[in-house]
Design a protein around this motif. Sequence first.
Motif, PDB file in Angstrom:
ATOM      1  N   GLY A  44       0.944  -1.237   0.052  1.00 43.14           N
ATOM      2  CA  GLY A  44       0.022   0.072  -0.028  1.00 43.14           C
ATOM      3  C   GLY A  44       0.960   1.246   0.022  1.00 43.14           C
ATOM      4  O   GLY A  44       2.031   1.220   0.188  1.00 43.14           O
ATOM      5  N   SER A  45       0.125   2.268  -0.178  1.00 45.25           N
ATOM      6  CA  SER A  45       0.944   3.740  -0.093  1.00 45.25           C
ATOM      7  C   SER A  45       1.219   4.006   1.319  1.00 45.25           C
ATOM      8  O   SER A  45       0.597   3.870   2.291  1.00 45.25           O
ATOM      9  CB  SER A  45      -0.177   4.926  -0.695  1.00 45.25           C
ATOM     10  N   HIS A  46       2.514   4.373   1.285  1.00 42.60           N
ATOM     11  CA  HIS A  46       3.362   4.834   2.408  1.00 42.60           C
ATOM     12  C   HIS A  46       3.184   3.602   3.359  1.00 42.60           C
ATOM     13  O   HIS A  46       2.806   3.632   4.618  1.00 42.60           O
ATOM     14  CB  HIS A  46       2.836   6.114   2.975  1.00 42.60           C
ATOM     15  N   ARG A  47       3.142   2.331   3.071  1.00 44.97           N
ATOM     16  CA  ARG A  47       3.067   1.060   3.760  1.00 44.97           C
ATOM     17  C   ARG A  47       1.835   1.049   4.512  1.00 44.97           C
ATOM     18  O   ARG A  47       1.793   0.292   5.514  1.00 44.97           O
ATOM     19  CB  ARG A  47       4.304   0.944   4.687  1.00 44.97           C
ATOM     20  N   GLN A  48       0.806   1.475   4.060  1.00 41.88           N
ATOM     21  CA  GLN A  48      -0.644   1.548   4.741  1.00 41.88           C
ATOM     22  C   GLN A  48      -1.092   0.123   5.050  1.00 41.88           C
ATOM     23  O   GLN A  48      -1.320   0.143   6.298  1.00 41.88           O
ATOM     24  CB  GLN A  48      -1.410   2.212   3.875  1.00 41.88           C
ATOM     25  N   LEU A  52      -1.227  -1.451   8.753  1.00 41.30           N
ATOM     26  CA  LEU A  52      -2.762  -1.735   9.478  1.00 41.30           C
ATOM     27  C   LEU A  52      -2.747  -3.182   9.666  1.00 41.30           C
ATOM     28  O   LEU A  52      -3.234  -3.587  10.805  1.00 41.30           O
ATOM     29  CB  LEU A  52      -3.713  -1.510   8.129  1.00 41.30           C
ATOM     30  N   THR A 255      -5.555   8.578   0.974  1.00 40.32           N
ATOM     31  CA  THR A 255      -4.808   7.260   1.418  1.00 40.32           C
ATOM     32  C   THR A 255      -4.818   7.272   2.978  1.00 40.32           C
ATOM     33  O   THR A 255      -4.024   6.673   3.606  1.00 40.32           O
ATOM     34  CB  THR A 255      -3.650   6.875   0.624  1.00 40.32           C
ATOM     35  N   SER A 257      -2.600   9.674   4.465  1.00 42.80           N
ATOM     36  CA  SER A 257      -1.313   9.533   4.635  1.00 42.80           C
ATOM     37  C   SER A 257      -0.676   9.896   5.853  1.00 42.80           C
ATOM     38  O   SER A 257       0.701   9.405   6.082  1.00 42.80           O
ATOM     39  CB  SER A 257      -0.747  10.268   3.351  1.00 42.80           C
ATOM     40  N   ARG A 259       0.184   9.905   9.597  1.00 44.56           N
ATOM     41  CA  ARG A 259       0.254   8.959  10.826  1.00 44.56           C
ATOM     42  C   ARG A 259      -1.126   8.716  11.650  1.00 44.56           C
ATOM     43  O   ARG A 259      -1.418   7.832  11.929  1.00 44.56           O
ATOM     44  CB  ARG A 259       1.621   8.916  11.947  1.00 44.56           C
ATOM     45  N   ARG A 262      -3.762   7.465   9.780  1.00 45.18           N
ATOM     46  CA  ARG A 262      -3.807   5.859   9.475  1.00 45.18           C
ATOM     47  C   ARG A 262      -4.015   5.534  10.938  1.00 45.18           C
ATOM     48  O   ARG A 262      -4.864   4.342  10.826  1.00 45.18           O
ATOM     49  CB  ARG A 262      -2.232   5.916   8.961  1.00 45.18           C
ATOM     50  N   ASP A 263      -3.419   5.607  12.172  1.00 41.57           N
ATOM     51  CA  ASP A 263      -3.622   5.433  13.232  1.00 41.57           C
ATOM     52  C   ASP A 263      -5.276   5.202  13.635  1.00 41.57           C
ATOM     53  O   ASP A 263      -5.916   4.470  14.257  1.00 41.57           O
ATOM     54  CB  ASP A 263      -2.970   5.752  14.191  1.00 41.57           C
TER      55      ASP A 263
END
Length: 276
Positions: A44-48, A52, A255, A257, A259, A262-263
């Motif tokens: 995934g984008s930015h190791r998404q 996860l 995405t 993007s 942190r 994402r969190d």
Amino acid sequence: MGIEERALSFPCGGDWLVGVASLPAEPSSRGVLVVVGGSQYRAGSHRQFTLLARALAQDGIPAMRFDYRGMGDSEGELRSFETVDDDLRAAIDAFFAAAPGLREVVLWGLCDGASAAALYARSDRRVAGLVLLNPWVRTDDGLARTTLRHYYRQRLGESSFWRRLLSGRLDLVRSIKSAIGLVRAALAPASPAPALPERMHAALAAFGGRVMVVIGGADLTGREFCDLATTTPAWKKLLSGPRVTRHELDGADHTFSRRAWRDQVAAWTSAWVRSW
């Protein structure tokens, strides 16, 4: 909690697919299969997707991410999100084999990965839930209306827009032509064939499991979905039902993007998967 990350290779239509399962030491019986979107592979984008899956496994939820045929390290011809049913079924088979305690899965998808998951879910009894991030319901008229309503309205309120206009650095004629083109697209007659939003609605209405929708507040794809959900009675009824949970992250991009974004998505996902 300790986790094991296991590389997987499994067959699909005469080709071999590659995936990674993140397995907790004490796994729950409900796992999450990450369904990639766009031209992405299993990280995934930015190791998404990697991050996860690991976050879910730390919370005791088995997770798996994989590459469709034609993407990443998997064999085969590249295909669209509407033609990956066999890939999803093969991945779920492999996930169950890697985690014998699994009883059901949640499909987690971003953009057209969310759409692929939604279109597939009703065909597989092992799928108990869907997590849909900025679902792709793109039509020409839908994009035009969303761009006019959100992008251009926002631009008119930005001081940088007016500075560029007054300094002559903005091609006003080109911008006006673009806006006129969007208005024409928004007013164009609909195609007689069922469009993606109608097919997605039919699939979700026929799916008996739970659904969580997550929207990035600054994402046009997410805004297009929200506009559809608030202006179409059938969608409004479907998404207001008791089996649907909705979240929106103000300012978040397509995405998620940052942190913090994402969190937050990972926390919402984990709590929701463990709540029923």
